[in-house]
Design a protein around this motif. Sequence first.
Motif, PDB file in Angstrom:
ATOM      1  N   SER A   1       0.834  -1.210   0.000  1.00 23.81           N
ATOM      2  CA  SER A   1       0.000   0.000   0.000  1.00 23.81           C
ATOM      3  C   SER A   1       0.863   1.253   0.000  1.00 23.81           C
ATOM      4  N   LYS A   2       2.130   1.095   0.413  1.00 26.62           N
ATOM      5  CA  LYS A   2       3.055   2.234   0.458  1.00 26.62           C
ATOM      6  C   LYS A   2       3.880   2.345  -0.826  1.00 26.62           C
ATOM      7  N   LYS A   3       4.212   1.175  -1.431  1.00 23.89           N
ATOM      8  CA  LYS A   3       5.017   1.213  -2.654  1.00 23.89           C
ATOM      9  C   LYS A   3       4.968  -0.148  -3.330  1.00 23.89           C
ATOM     10  N   SER A   4       5.241  -0.161  -4.624  1.00 25.95           N
ATOM     11  CA  SER A   4       5.420  -1.425  -5.344  1.00 25.95           C
ATOM     12  C   SER A   4       6.732  -2.030  -4.871  1.00 25.95           C
ATOM     13  N   ILE A   5       6.767  -3.352  -4.767  1.00 27.41           N
ATOM     14  CA  ILE A   5       7.934  -3.971  -4.141  1.00 27.41           C
ATOM     15  C   ILE A   5       8.135  -5.387  -4.667  1.00 27.41           C
ATOM     16  N   CYS A   6       9.387  -5.829  -4.672  1.00 29.12           N
ATOM     17  CA  CYS A   6       9.696  -7.187  -5.115  1.00 29.12           C
ATOM     18  C   CYS A   6       9.735  -8.129  -3.910  1.00 29.12           C
ATOM     19  N   ALA A   7       9.829  -9.433  -4.183  1.00 25.98           N
ATOM     20  CA  ALA A   7       9.839 -10.439  -3.121  1.00 25.98           C
ATOM     21  C   ALA A   7      11.034 -10.268  -2.193  1.00 25.98           C
ATOM     22  N   LYS A   8      12.186  -9.933  -2.788  1.00 22.35           N
ATOM     23  CA  LYS A   8      13.395  -9.741  -1.981  1.00 22.35           C
ATOM     24  C   LYS A   8      13.226  -8.568  -1.026  1.00 22.35           C
ATOM     25  N   GLY A   9      12.584  -7.491  -1.506  1.00 23.75           N
ATOM     26  CA  GLY A   9      12.340  -6.326  -0.661  1.00 23.75           C
ATOM     27  C   GLY A   9      11.381  -6.639   0.476  1.00 23.75           C
ATOM     28  N   ILE A  10      10.361  -7.449   0.163  1.00 25.64           N
ATOM     29  CA  ILE A  10       9.396  -7.854   1.198  1.00 25.64           C
ATOM     30  C   ILE A  10      10.108  -8.664   2.274  1.00 25.64           C
ATOM     31  N   ALA A  11      10.950  -9.614   1.847  1.00 21.08           N
ATOM     32  CA  ALA A  11      11.687 -10.466   2.793  1.00 21.08           C
ATOM     33  C   ALA A  11      12.559  -9.625   3.709  1.00 21.08           C
ATOM     34  N   LYS A  12      13.199  -8.611   3.143  1.00 21.66           N
ATOM     35  CA  LYS A  12      14.087  -7.752   3.928  1.00 21.66           C
ATOM     36  C   LYS A  12      13.292  -6.932   4.944  1.00 21.66           C
ATOM     37  N   HIS A  13      12.161  -6.351   4.526  1.00 21.48           N
ATOM     38  CA  HIS A  13      11.349  -5.533   5.416  1.00 21.48           C
ATOM     39  C   HIS A  13      10.744  -6.348   6.558  1.00 21.48           C
ATOM     40  N   LEU A  14      10.310  -7.566   6.241  1.00 18.17           N
ATOM     41  CA  LEU A  14       9.619  -8.390   7.239  1.00 18.17           C
ATOM     42  C   LEU A  14      10.568  -9.349   7.971  1.00 18.17           C
ATOM     43  N   ASN A  15      11.826  -9.375   7.546  1.00 15.47           N
ATOM     44  CA  ASN A  15      12.826 -10.232   8.175  1.00 15.47           C
ATOM     45  C   ASN A  15      12.420 -11.705   8.134  1.00 15.47           C
ATOM     46  N   ILE A  16      11.967 -12.140   6.949  1.00 18.84           N
ATOM     47  CA  ILE A  16      11.630 -13.548   6.735  1.00 18.84           C
ATOM     48  C   ILE A  16      12.322 -13.997   5.450  1.00 18.84           C
ATOM     49  N   SER A  17      12.312 -15.287   5.186  1.00 18.29           N
ATOM     50  CA  SER A  17      13.013 -15.817   4.010  1.00 18.29           C
ATOM     51  C   SER A  17      12.240 -15.499   2.732  1.00 18.29           C
ATOM     52  N   GLU A  18      12.964 -15.460   1.619  1.00 15.50           N
ATOM     53  CA  GLU A  18      12.316 -15.234   0.330  1.00 15.50           C
ATOM     54  C   GLU A  18      11.375 -16.392  -0.014  1.00 15.50           C
ATOM     55  N   ALA A  19      11.714 -17.592   0.456  1.00  9.40           N
ATOM     56  CA  ALA A  19      10.846 -18.753   0.210  1.00  9.40           C
ATOM     57  C   ALA A  19       9.488 -18.565   0.897  1.00  9.40           C
ATOM     58  N   ALA A  20       9.528 -18.028   2.133  1.00  6.84           N
ATOM     59  CA  ALA A  20       8.286 -17.771   2.866  1.00  6.84           C
ATOM     60  C   ALA A  20       7.459 -16.704   2.165  1.00  6.84           C
ATOM     61  N   VAL A  21       8.146 -15.679   1.652  1.00  7.06           N
ATOM     62  CA  VAL A  21       7.456 -14.618   0.924  1.00  7.06           C
ATOM     63  C   VAL A  21       6.790 -15.177  -0.331  1.00  7.06           C
ATOM     64  N   SER A  22       7.503 -16.021  -1.057  1.00 10.61           N
ATOM     65  CA  SER A  22       6.963 -16.615  -2.287  1.00 10.61           C
ATOM     66  C   SER A  22       5.687 -17.408  -2.012  1.00 10.61           C
ATOM     67  N   GLN A  23       5.674 -18.119  -0.884  1.00  8.88           N
ATOM     68  CA  GLN A  23       4.492 -18.906  -0.525  1.00  8.88           C
ATOM     69  C   GLN A  23       3.295 -17.998  -0.260  1.00  8.88           C
ATOM     70  N   GLN A  24       3.536 -16.903   0.444  1.00 10.74           N
ATOM     71  CA  GLN A  24       2.445 -15.978   0.767  1.00 10.74           C
ATOM     72  C   GLN A  24       1.970 -15.234  -0.482  1.00 10.74           C
ATOM     73  N   ILE A  25       2.898 -14.866  -1.345  1.00  6.98           N
ATOM     74  CA  ILE A  25       2.537 -14.183  -2.590  1.00  6.98           C
ATOM     75  C   ILE A  25       1.687 -15.087  -3.481  1.00  6.98           C
ATOM     76  N   LYS A  26       2.023 -16.369  -3.477  1.00 12.41           N
ATOM     77  CA  LYS A  26       1.252 -17.339  -4.263  1.00 12.41           C
ATOM     78  C   LYS A  26      -0.214 -17.341  -3.829  1.00 12.41           C
ATOM     79  N   ILE A  27      -0.445 -17.288  -2.535  1.00 11.48           N
ATOM     80  CA  ILE A  27      -1.825 -17.287  -2.006  1.00 11.48           C
ATOM     81  C   ILE A  27      -2.539 -15.991  -2.371  1.00 11.48           C
ATOM     82  N   LEU A  28      -1.842 -14.862  -2.228  1.00  8.79           N
ATOM     83  CA  LEU A  28      -2.444 -13.561  -2.528  1.00  8.79           C
ATOM     84  C   LEU A  28      -2.754 -13.413  -4.018  1.00  8.79           C
ATOM     85  N   LYS A  29      -1.882 -13.961  -4.860  1.00  6.76           N
ATOM     86  CA  LYS A  29      -2.114 -13.895  -6.303  1.00  6.76           C
ATOM     87  C   LYS A  29      -3.269 -14.790  -6.735  1.00  6.76           C
TER      88      LYS A  29
END
Length: 245
Positions: A24-52
Motif C-alpha cells: 500500500s506504500k510502494k510497489s515492491i519485489c519479493a526480496k524487498g518484502i523479505a528484507k522488510h519483514l525479516n523472513i526468508s524469500e521462500a516464505a514470501v513466495s508462498q504468501q505471494i502465491k496465495i495472494l495472487k
Amino acid sequence: MEAYINIFKALSDETRLKILLLMSKKSICAKGIAKHLNISEAAVSQQIKILKKVNLIIGYKIGYHIIYDLNYDTLKKPTLFIENLINKDTYDYIFSDSQYNTECLKKCAHKKCFNENKFKEELSMKVCFPVKSNEGLQSVTYNHFGNAPHFIICDLENNEIKSVNNGDLNHEHGKCQPIKALSGEVVDAVIVGGIGAGAILKLNSMGIKVYKACQGTIEENIKLFKENKLPQFDANNSCTSHNCH
C-alpha cells in the motif's frame, strides 16, 4: 459467495496482511518484502502465491525482477461486502440467485421470516413455563428456572401444551445449560419467577426472551403475556442463588 470466502481466508494471516500494508506504500519485489519483514524469500513466495491466487495482488516484470502491487479492484470486494453488511443490504447483494428465497422455510422452528423490518415483533409462538408439577394450564409457575422439576411448553398458535422433565436438574449453580434442561425443545420465550444471569445470557443468545412471571397459574401468566404486561428479565435483575424467590 466462494470468492468472498477465499478473499477473507487470504486476509486472515498476519504475514499476508503485512505484505499488503507494504504494497500500500510502494510497489515492491519479493526480496524487498523479505528484507522488510525479516523472513526468508521462500516464505514470501508462498504468501505471494496465495495472494495472487485470489487476485489481491498483481505482478509485473521489470528487468530481471518481478514487482508486486495491490489489485484495488479485488480489494474493493470485501469493503463492499462489509459496507452492505452494515447497511443491511448484504443478503440481496450476495444472494441474487433465485434459489436463496427470503421467505421463511416451512420447517423453520421459530416460524419467523425475513422482511424489510427484520424480524417483526409478535407474540412468541412457543412459551416455556418452569413448574413444580404438571397441572396443565393450572400449574403454578416456579420461582427458578434452573432447578424447576418440569417445564410446560405452551404453543399459543395451536393451543397445545407439552410437559418435559428438566434434563439439567442437578447442575451446579451458575452452570445451567438451558438446551440440556429443555431436552432440546425449541421455544421462543421463557416465563419464570426467577433465573440466573448466566441462563438469561445463554437463552438470549439463542433468540429466546425471558419474562418475569406473576405469582399465579400458567393460564393467568399467558393472559398477561398476550397483553404485554410481563416485564422482561435481563442479567441485571437476575437471581443469585437457586433458592431465590
